[in-house]
Design a protein around this motif. Structure first.
Motif, PDB file in Angstrom:
ATOM      1  N   PRO A  25       0.802  -1.236   0.000  1.00 46.28           N
ATOM      2  CA  PRO A  25       0.000   0.000   0.000  1.00 46.28           C
ATOM      3  C   PRO A  25       0.829   1.277   0.000  1.00 46.28           C
ATOM      4  CG  PRO A  25       0.051  -0.969   2.192  1.00 46.28           C
ATOM      5  CD  PRO A  25       0.753  -1.941   1.285  1.00 46.28           C
ATOM      6  N   ILE A  26       2.105   1.186  -0.319  1.00 45.45           N
ATOM      7  CA  ILE A  26       2.964   2.358  -0.335  1.00 45.45           C
ATOM      8  C   ILE A  26       4.067   2.139  -1.361  1.00 45.45           C
ATOM      9  CG2 ILE A  26       4.521   1.495   1.468  1.00 45.45           C
ATOM     10  CD1 ILE A  26       4.750   4.342   2.523  1.00 45.45           C
ATOM     11  N   ALA A  27       4.542   3.221  -1.967  1.00 47.42           N
ATOM     12  CA  ALA A  27       5.643   3.114  -2.923  1.00 47.42           C
ATOM     13  C   ALA A  27       6.926   2.757  -2.173  1.00 47.42           C
ATOM     14  CB  ALA A  27       5.812   4.445  -3.661  1.00 47.42           C
ATOM     15  N   PRO A  28       7.889   2.107  -2.843  1.00 45.84           N
ATOM     16  CA  PRO A  28       9.166   1.788  -2.176  1.00 45.84           C
ATOM     17  C   PRO A  28       9.814   3.037  -1.595  1.00 45.84           C
ATOM     18  CG  PRO A  28       8.999   0.637  -4.264  1.00 45.84           C
ATOM     19  CD  PRO A  28       7.833   1.588  -4.220  1.00 45.84           C
ATOM     20  N   PHE A  29      10.457   2.885  -0.441  1.00 49.48           N
ATOM     21  CA  PHE A  29      11.119   3.999   0.215  1.00 49.48           C
ATOM     22  C   PHE A  29      12.427   3.499   0.815  1.00 49.48           C
ATOM     23  CE2 PHE A  29       8.242   1.994   3.225  1.00 49.48           C
ATOM     24  CZ  PHE A  29       9.047   1.778   4.333  1.00 49.48           C
ATOM     25  N   HIS A  30      13.328   4.445   1.106  1.00 51.52           N
ATOM     26  CA  HIS A  30      14.633   4.097   1.671  1.00 51.52           C
ATOM     27  C   HIS A  30      14.687   4.532   3.122  1.00 51.52           C
ATOM     28  CE1 HIS A  30      18.936   4.607   2.640  1.00 51.52           C
ATOM     29  NE2 HIS A  30      19.105   3.567   1.850  1.00 51.52           N
ATOM     30  N   LEU A  31      14.798   3.560   4.039  1.00 46.62           N
ATOM     31  CA  LEU A  31      14.924   3.858   5.458  1.00 46.62           C
ATOM     32  C   LEU A  31      16.038   2.979   6.006  1.00 46.62           C
ATOM     33  CD1 LEU A  31      11.985   4.164   8.024  1.00 46.62           C
ATOM     34  CD2 LEU A  31      14.362   3.715   8.632  1.00 46.62           C
ATOM     35  N   SER A  32      17.149   3.611   6.369  1.00 46.43           N
ATOM     36  CA  SER A  32      18.311   2.888   6.879  1.00 46.43           C
ATOM     37  C   SER A  32      18.716   3.483   8.214  1.00 46.43           C
ATOM     38  CB  SER A  32      19.478   2.997   5.888  1.00 46.43           C
ATOM     39  OG  SER A  32      20.591   2.264   6.339  1.00 46.43           O
ATOM     40  N   LEU A  33      18.863   2.647   9.233  1.00 42.96           N
ATOM     41  CA  LEU A  33      19.139   3.141  10.591  1.00 42.96           C
ATOM     42  C   LEU A  33      20.623   3.455  10.768  1.00 42.96           C
ATOM     43  CD1 LEU A  33      16.860   0.755  12.662  1.00 42.96           C
ATOM     44  CD2 LEU A  33      16.355   3.048  11.805  1.00 42.96           C
ATOM     45  N   ASP A  34      21.102   4.404   9.980  1.00 43.45           N
ATOM     46  CA  ASP A  34      22.522   4.770  10.079  1.00 43.45           C
ATOM     47  C   ASP A  34      22.708   6.263  10.299  1.00 43.45           C
ATOM     48  OD1 ASP A  34      21.773   5.769   7.667  1.00 43.45           O
ATOM     49  OD2 ASP A  34      23.249   4.680   6.469  1.00 43.45           O
ATOM     50  N   GLY A  35      21.618   6.981  10.508  1.00 48.65           N
ATOM     51  CA  GLY A  35      21.734   8.411  10.767  1.00 48.65           C
ATOM     52  C   GLY A  35      22.327   9.196   9.607  1.00 48.65           C
ATOM     53  N   GLY A  36      22.299   8.627   8.401  1.00 51.46           N
ATOM     54  CA  GLY A  36      22.851   9.308   7.232  1.00 51.46           C
ATOM     55  C   GLY A  36      24.006   8.550   6.605  1.00 51.46           C
ATOM     56  N   ASP A  37      24.896   7.996   7.423  1.00 52.91           N
ATOM     57  CA  ASP A  37      26.012   7.209   6.893  1.00 52.91           C
ATOM     58  C   ASP A  37      26.371   6.094   7.862  1.00 52.91           C
ATOM     59  OD1 ASP A  37      28.212   6.152   5.682  1.00 52.91           O
ATOM     60  OD2 ASP A  37      29.547   7.787   6.209  1.00 52.91           O
ATOM     61  N   GLY A  38      26.760   6.430   9.058  1.00 52.33           N
ATOM     62  CA  GLY A  38      27.134   5.401  10.027  1.00 52.33           C
ATOM     63  C   GLY A  38      28.412   4.677   9.671  1.00 52.33           C
ATOM     64  N   GLY A  39      29.190   5.257   8.727  1.00 48.37           N
ATOM     65  CA  GLY A  39      30.442   4.613   8.338  1.00 48.37           C
ATOM     66  C   GLY A  39      30.276   3.466   7.374  1.00 48.37           C
TER      67      GLY A  39
END
Length: 361
Positions: A25-39
């Motif tokens: 029910p939603i378009a693909p999205f990018h969610l990564s628990l790295d705060g932006g990079d995380g190394g």
């Protein structure tokens, strides 16, 4: 116990198919628990430099990090290990509500966060994760299992990963089992700077102990770590900075975890950099300040000034001590900043006690 009738990646795909379900029910999205990079650039560079073609990722969440690995090389296939159990909508709403955790989802609007949470409730973690990776379906194999048991399952298929990325619980179990069953694979992972409820860098301690036992060196960038065969003699090994386990760092980690603190992550990053950059005497100053934690606020403010004045008496700033005026200014700034942080916590603690007393009346 019988193993699979066929072995190899094709058989693993057969026995771990993608969900054939209506469109999410939603378009693909990018969610990564790295705060932006995380190394995670450390892992991407390893994939490219070592020409990794098969990788196991333990702990995939909603597929954000898997997309990064797959983008690093068109020749890479990722086996994603995660039970995808429960429902992560409440967790994502908490990320949005807590200032110190909001960086993970700062690129989403409030409406987008609501839509993500609603879709997770409706379709479940697994379907949404696969929906986020659907365009990479041919190079991602979802395995709904937990580590470390998942490694034995993969070994039944005679899978030979070249790289194993661990982002699950913070124990050594997955690390030990991965090495036992896949000794030729490079081991890497997340949570290098993750503190437990006591401010202890639990995963970092586990990785360092494992590396010492098995003859590896540790490369680390921000939250990411990578084990490599030890090249130098033991006496030449890099030593983990002891300041990472100093009282100052423990306090900074507790502040990061505190949902009540108003201190920004940027301010904490700056303070952490000061602690690491200076000598051990900085940790001693911090310990002195921590020992003043429970004195009345006016006396505490005076104590901050006294400690700041003592900076000029430190051996490092005496003739031949190696210190510079610039370093002295940095240390003085550290004293002032840390004092403000502690004072903030003191005031909040006392306000909370006052509120509880009022409620009891």
């Amino acid at each position: 116990m019988y193993g699979p009738l066929l072995s190899g990646l094709a058989a693993l795909r057969r026995d771990n198919p993608w969900v054939e379900a209506p469109p999410a029910p939603i378009a693909p999205f990018h969610l990564s628990l790295d705060g932006g990079d995380g190394g995670r650039s450390l892992i991407e560079e390893t994939i490219r430099d070592r020409q990794v073609s098969l990788m196991v990722e333990v702990g995939c969440f909603l597929g954000g990090s898997a997309r990064r690995w797959l983008a690093a090389s068109d020749d890479l296939t990722v086996i994603g290990v995660d039970p995808w159990e429960g429902n992560w909508a409440p967790y994502i709403r908490r990320l949005a509500a807590v200032p110190k955790m909001r960086a993970h989802i700062a690129h989403f609007s409030r409406e987008e966060i609501d839509a993500i949470c609603d879709s997770l409730v409706e379709a479940g973690n697994f379907q949404i994760a696969l929906n986020n990776l659907r365009d990479l379906k041919e190079r991602f194999v979802p395995v709904r299992r937990r580590a470390p048991e998942a490694f034995a399952y993969l070994a039944q298929y005679q899978i030979k990963p070249e790289l194993i990325y661990i982002d699950a619980d913070k124990t050594r179990d997955a690390l030990d089992e991965a090495y036992r069953l896949f000794p030729e694979a490079m081991l890497c992972g997340d949570d290098w700077l993750w503190p437990d409820e006591n401010g202890v860098l639990r995963m970092q301690q586990n990785v360092i102990a494992f590396a010492d036992e098995h003859g590896f060196t540790v490369r680390h960038v921000k939250q990411s770590w990578l084990l490599e065969p030890r090249q130098a003699a033991p006496a030449e090994r890099a030593v983990i900075n002891p300041l990472l386990h100093s009282p100052a760092m423990l306090m900074i980690r507790r502040l990061r975890m505190s949902e009540d603190s108003t201190v920004s992550n940027d301010a904490l990053d700056q303070l952490e950099g000061m602690v690491v950059a200076q000598g051990l005497f900085l940790a001693e100053i911090t310990a002195s300040m921590l020992n003043s934690y429970n004195i009345p606020a006016p006396r505490f403010a005076q104590r901050i000034k006294e400690i700041g004045a003592q900076v000029t008496e430190l051996p490092e700033f005496q003739p031949g001590g190696g210190g510079t005026p610039e370093q002295r200014e940095i240390v003085a700034a550290h004293v002032e900043t840390l004092g403000a942080l502690i004072l903030d916590r003191l005031e909040r603690k006392r306000a909370g006690e006052k509120a509880r007393r009022a409620e009891r009346r």
